[in-house]
Design a protein around this motif. Structure first.
Motif, mmCIF file in Angstrom:
data_model
loop_
_atom_site.group_PDB
_atom_site.id
_atom_site.type_symbol
_atom_site.label_atom_id
_atom_site.label_comp_id
_atom_site.label_asym_id
_atom_site.label_seq_id
_atom_site.Cartn_x
_atom_site.Cartn_y
_atom_site.Cartn_z
ATOM 1 N N ARG B 71 0.821 -1.200 0.000
ATOM 2 C CA ARG B 71 0.000 0.000 0.000
ATOM 3 C C ARG B 71 0.859 1.256 0.000
ATOM 4 O O ARG B 71 1.979 1.259 0.509
ATOM 5 C CB ARG B 71 -0.928 -0.006 1.216
ATOM 6 N N THR B 72 0.284 2.305 -0.523
ATOM 7 C CA THR B 72 0.919 3.616 -0.448
ATOM 8 C C THR B 72 0.672 4.196 0.937
ATOM 9 O O THR B 72 -0.093 3.648 1.744
ATOM 10 C CB THR B 72 0.307 4.555 -1.489
ATOM 11 N N THR B 73 1.275 5.326 1.205
ATOM 12 C CA THR B 73 1.005 6.014 2.472
ATOM 13 C C THR B 73 -0.486 6.312 2.593
ATOM 14 O O THR B 73 -1.097 6.113 3.652
ATOM 15 C CB THR B 73 1.814 7.322 2.538
ATOM 16 N N PHE B 74 -1.076 6.754 1.503
ATOM 17 C CA PHE B 74 -2.518 7.015 1.513
ATOM 18 C C PHE B 74 -3.298 5.744 1.816
ATOM 19 O O PHE B 74 -4.236 5.747 2.610
ATOM 20 C CB PHE B 74 -2.943 7.582 0.156
ATOM 21 N N GLY B 75 -2.899 4.645 1.181
ATOM 22 C CA GLY B 75 -3.592 3.382 1.405
ATOM 23 C C GLY B 75 -3.491 2.914 2.836
ATOM 24 O O GLY B 75 -4.461 2.420 3.424
ATOM 25 N N ASP B 76 -2.307 3.073 3.428
ATOM 26 C CA ASP B 76 -2.139 2.681 4.827
ATOM 27 C C ASP B 76 -3.021 3.532 5.739
ATOM 28 O O ASP B 76 -3.662 3.008 6.660
ATOM 29 C CB ASP B 76 -0.664 2.830 5.232
ATOM 30 N N ILE B 77 -3.043 4.824 5.481
ATOM 31 C CA ILE B 77 -3.835 5.703 6.352
ATOM 32 C C ILE B 77 -5.324 5.469 6.137
ATOM 33 O O ILE B 77 -6.107 5.416 7.092
ATOM 34 C CB ILE B 77 -3.437 7.175 6.092
ATOM 35 N N TYR B 78 -5.716 5.267 4.896
ATOM 36 C CA TYR B 78 -7.135 4.986 4.618
ATOM 37 C C TYR B 78 -7.583 3.717 5.339
ATOM 38 O O TYR B 78 -8.647 3.679 5.952
ATOM 39 C CB TYR B 78 -7.344 4.833 3.113
ATOM 40 N N SER B 79 -6.742 2.685 5.269
ATOM 41 C CA SER B 79 -7.137 1.402 5.864
ATOM 42 C C SER B 79 -7.232 1.481 7.385
ATOM 43 O O SER B 79 -7.939 0.707 8.004
ATOM 44 C CB SER B 79 -6.159 0.295 5.458
ATOM 45 N N GLN B 80 -6.521 2.424 7.991
ATOM 46 C CA GLN B 80 -6.564 2.553 9.449
ATOM 47 C C GLN B 80 -7.640 3.522 9.940
ATOM 48 O O GLN B 80 -8.125 3.390 11.058
ATOM 49 C CB GLN B 80 -5.202 3.039 9.958
ATOM 50 N N THR B 81 -7.985 4.489 9.107
ATOM 51 C CA THR B 81 -8.915 5.524 9.567
ATOM 52 C C THR B 81 -10.319 5.389 8.989
ATOM 53 O O THR B 81 -11.284 5.805 9.628
ATOM 54 C CB THR B 81 -8.379 6.923 9.210
ATOM 55 N N GLN B 82 -10.456 4.818 7.792
ATOM 56 C CA GLN B 82 -11.759 4.800 7.136
ATOM 57 C C GLN B 82 -12.413 3.417 7.129
ATOM 58 O O GLN B 82 -13.631 3.314 7.083
ATOM 59 C CB GLN B 82 -11.611 5.295 5.690
ATOM 60 N N HIS B 93 2.774 6.425 18.939
ATOM 61 C CA HIS B 93 3.221 5.723 17.730
ATOM 62 C C HIS B 93 2.575 6.305 16.469
ATOM 63 O O HIS B 93 3.131 6.209 15.385
ATOM 64 C CB HIS B 93 2.886 4.228 17.828
ATOM 65 N N GLY B 94 1.396 6.892 16.647
ATOM 66 C CA GLY B 94 0.711 7.466 15.497
ATOM 67 C C GLY B 94 0.265 6.401 14.518
ATOM 68 O O GLY B 94 0.174 5.212 14.844
ATOM 69 N N LEU B 95 -0.024 6.806 13.299
ATOM 70 C CA LEU B 95 -0.494 5.878 12.277
ATOM 71 C C LEU B 95 0.677 5.216 11.588
ATOM 72 O O LEU B 95 1.730 5.822 11.385
ATOM 73 C CB LEU B 95 -1.340 6.626 11.235
ATOM 74 N N TRP B 96 0.459 3.961 11.229
ATOM 75 C CA TRP B 96 1.448 3.240 10.430
ATOM 76 C C TRP B 96 1.390 3.770 8.996
ATOM 77 O O TRP B 96 0.324 3.831 8.385
ATOM 78 C CB TRP B 96 1.135 1.743 10.459
ATOM 79 N N THR B 97 2.538 4.183 8.489
ATOM 80 C CA THR B 97 2.559 4.741 7.137
ATOM 81 C C THR B 97 3.325 3.875 6.151
ATOM 82 O O THR B 97 3.532 4.269 5.004
ATOM 83 C CB THR B 97 3.185 6.145 7.152
ATOM 84 N N GLU B 380 -12.689 -16.375 7.934
ATOM 85 C CA GLU B 380 -11.314 -15.967 7.638
ATOM 86 C C GLU B 380 -10.882 -14.848 8.563
ATOM 87 O O GLU B 380 -11.642 -13.912 8.827
ATOM 88 C CB GLU B 380 -11.212 -15.498 6.176
ATOM 89 N N LEU B 381 -9.655 -14.975 9.023
ATOM 90 C CA LEU B 381 -9.023 -13.898 9.784
ATOM 91 C C LEU B 381 -7.995 -13.252 8.857
ATOM 92 O O LEU B 381 -7.107 -13.925 8.334
ATOM 93 C CB LEU B 381 -8.331 -14.477 11.016
ATOM 94 N N HIS B 382 -8.139 -11.965 8.649
ATOM 95 C CA HIS B 382 -7.265 -11.257 7.716
ATOM 96 C C HIS B 382 -6.528 -10.153 8.468
ATOM 97 O O HIS B 382 -7.150 -9.223 8.985
ATOM 98 C CB HIS B 382 -8.113 -10.672 6.576
ATOM 99 N N LEU B 383 -5.207 -10.294 8.529
ATOM 100 C CA LEU B 383 -4.368 -9.257 9.122
ATOM 101 C C LEU B 383 -3.603 -8.573 8.005
ATOM 102 O O LEU B 383 -3.080 -9.234 7.103
ATOM 103 C CB LEU B 383 -3.377 -9.869 10.124
ATOM 104 N N PHE B 384 -3.534 -7.283 8.041
ATOM 105 C CA PHE B 384 -2.873 -6.569 6.945
ATOM 106 C C PHE B 384 -2.235 -5.279 7.457
ATOM 107 O O PHE B 384 -2.687 -4.685 8.430
ATOM 108 C CB PHE B 384 -3.867 -6.260 5.836
ATOM 109 N N PHE B 385 -1.166 -4.893 6.800
ATOM 110 C CA PHE B 385 -0.543 -3.616 7.146
ATOM 111 C C PHE B 385 0.202 -3.069 5.929
ATOM 112 O O PHE B 385 0.399 -3.784 4.945
ATOM 113 C CB PHE B 385 0.416 -3.777 8.328
#
Lengths: 168, 385
Positions: B71-82, B93-97, B380-385
């Protein structure tokens, strides 16, 4: 529990086109187990028990299961397992993932890469059929044993007269 | 239910003034991050419904301009916030980028499944195991210009490289050329390799190919053309090559695309065409694709149709109901052999990095083939970062 009108509308919007598309499965009239017209050259029969000969393995394993992906000019790893081409693609042919191993080494199932793949013992990549066991069944042990028996017997192309039979 | 966020899908279209302002601010922030990433590129990736839902190019969320895992930085932030129902506060630690140093980006996906399969006339089976575990890495050799990318499948089975390529951007980031091993640009890049459109086309996450890809991105248009061995990961064995091209036009509420592939192999000639797209109607994001495949390497020659229609309903924050209907005619010249597949999947993202999926699939084919008539249920358990 009464659903709101807009929720009911969303559900109806979802369901109607999806159900319409999913209501078209074939009746199978005039076809063998593998979907080939009965009585044509492409029909290998595709019914009855699996036996430890190549044609049976083709009809019961390769065509209905493996060739769903391993078919055509863009088959994964270049390995086609469709009717009429599979034998020349596997017997004494080096595997792509581990080129030091033959896909089928006649007389030596333990060192045949295809056998390792269906047993889940290969050094590279996942067990075959793709997605097994999570999205489709793996080959049962009886079927694997019959494939091993065919390889042990020298992986002949012709049907062997006395072959082991297992009902699926 | 104790769920936070939007009460239900019915409220999605009813915004008060404050909500509109918050939405504008949120979207402005996301768009700013998007511009920062400067990686606006091509088509839908593993979850193309998210691209349709947001109205953005899928390359906004993924580094690979023609689809891929990291993921891009945008993708990482989108997946954590939206995406999640609730965002856990990670404090200082803030958001993972995705950044691991100034030059490296890393990411990964782990899917662990429990599956129950009911096949007629066969023993019912249930099993659990890792369905897919991948790690991704990218090195920015020249910032925003020259990248090195790797996609490695760790499990199940032995480690296997899936993508490895270098990519050069030029022309004010409107053009790129990619060389190495990569997934071909064709149709919707669905996460499900066994979707009929992906299985029949043989262009999915199991069949990367080696060669070069040229991409063009301008305004609402994204297009790629790839010249590859046409051996689906195997060593080249002939003089023929596979040419695969795809173009998509993206608007905020809809998108439409065309793909074509021509593979001149030793064993025969394979041609494929696809029309695909997506549209958003309120809280529902629709996807559709229709493929036609002709292959002379098979005997008799194969000509088949595959189709997909998928609806994704965001009925609550963090929740997605995915309904998919698929159709396959494996041999157009043979009657009564058509197959269907219907899936209903509930995707729940309670917190960032974690998603659960509960699903049911019904296969419907010719009655004499048991496998074509199986039923599956899975968790299914899906972990992603």
């Amino acid at each position: 529990m009464v659903l709101k009108a807009s929720v009911r509308l969303h559900i109806a919007t979802l369901a109607l086109p999806l159900l319409a598309l999913a209501a078209c499965a074939g009746s199978g009239d005039g076809l063998d187990q593998n979907g080939n017209p009965i009585g044509t050259g492409s029909s290998g029969g595709g019914s009855g028990p699996v036996t430890a000969d190549f044609q049976s393995i083709q009809d019961q394993v390769f065509t209905p299961i493996c060739a769903q992906c391993h078919a055509g000019a863009s088959a994964p790893e270049g390995m086609q397992l469709g009717e009429g081409v599979s034998y020349s693609m596997i017997v004494n042919v080096p595997s792509e993932e581990v080129p030091t191993l033959m896909r089928i080494k006649p007389g030596d199932p333990d060192n045949s890469y295809l056998v390792q793949k269906i047993e889940g013992l290969a050094a590279v990549g996942a067990q075959m059929p793709a997605g097994c066991p999570t999205t489709q069944p793996c080959l049962d042990q009886d079927t694997i044993n019959l494939i091993r028996a065919w390889v042990s017997a020298g992986a002949p192309m012709a049907t062997t007269p006395a072959s082991t039979t297992v009902m699926k | 239910m104790g769920q936070r966020g939007r009460a239900d899908g019915d409220d999605a279209g009813i915004d008060d003034g404050d909500e509109v302002k918050r939405t504008i601010l949120r979207r402005s922030g996301l768009l700013f991050l998007l511009l920062l990433t400067q990686l606006v590129c091509t088509r839908a990736f593993a979850e193309p419904y998210l691209a349709v839902r947001t109205g953005l190019a899928c390359g906004a969320c993924h580094v690979n301009p023609s689809g891929g895992g990291l993921r891009t930085t945008f993708g990482d932030i989108y997946s954590q916030t939206q995406m999640p129902q609730q965002q856990i506060d990670t404090g200082s630690h803030g958001l993972w980028t995705g950044n691991a140093g100034s030059l490296f980006r890393v990411g990964g996906n782990l899917r662990d499944d429990f599956t129950y399969i009911d096949t007629p006339n066969q023993k019912k089976s249930d099993s659990s195991g890792i369905d897919d575990f991948r790690l991704y890495a990218a090195v920015s050799l020249l910032e925003d210009r020259l990248n090195l990318y790797v996609d490695e499948r760790i499990a199940p089975g032995g480690t296997q490289n899936r993508e490895a390529y270098g990519m050069l951007w030029f022309g004010q980031h409107r053009f790129y050329i990619k060389g190495g091993q990569f997934y071909l640009p064709f149709g919707l890049r669905l996460q499900d390799d066994e979707a009929y459109v992906r299985q029949a086309s043989a262009i999915n996450y199991t069949t990367p190919d080696s060669g070069a890809e040229f991409g063009w991105i301008h305004g609402a248009w994204n297009a790629q053309i790839a010249l590859t061995n046409g051996s689906a990961g195997a060593a080249e064995s002939n003089q023929g090559k596979q040419v695969t091209t795809s173009a998509v036009y993206i608007r905020s509420g809809w998108r439409a695309g065309l793909s074509y592939s021509d593979n001149e192999a030793t064993s025969g000639h394979r041609q494929m065409g696809a029309i695909f797209g997506g549209i958003r109607t309120g809280p529902i994001a629709w996807l559709a694709e229709a493929d036609y495949i002709a292959d002379t390497s098979l005997s008799p020659h194969m000509d088949e149709y595959a189709g997909l229609l998928e609806a994704n309903w965001a009925f609550l924050r963090g929740n997605n109901l995915k309904l998919t209907a698929e159709f396959l005619d494996p041999a157009v010249h043979v009657a009564h052999d058509q197959r269907d597949r219907f899936s209903a999947i509930w995707e729940y993202t309670p917190i960032q990095f974690l998603q659960t999926r509960l699903g049911f699939r019904n296969y419907d084919g010719i009655p004499q083939n048991d496998l074509q008539n199986r039923k599956e249920a899975f968790a299914e358990l899906h972990l992603f970062f």
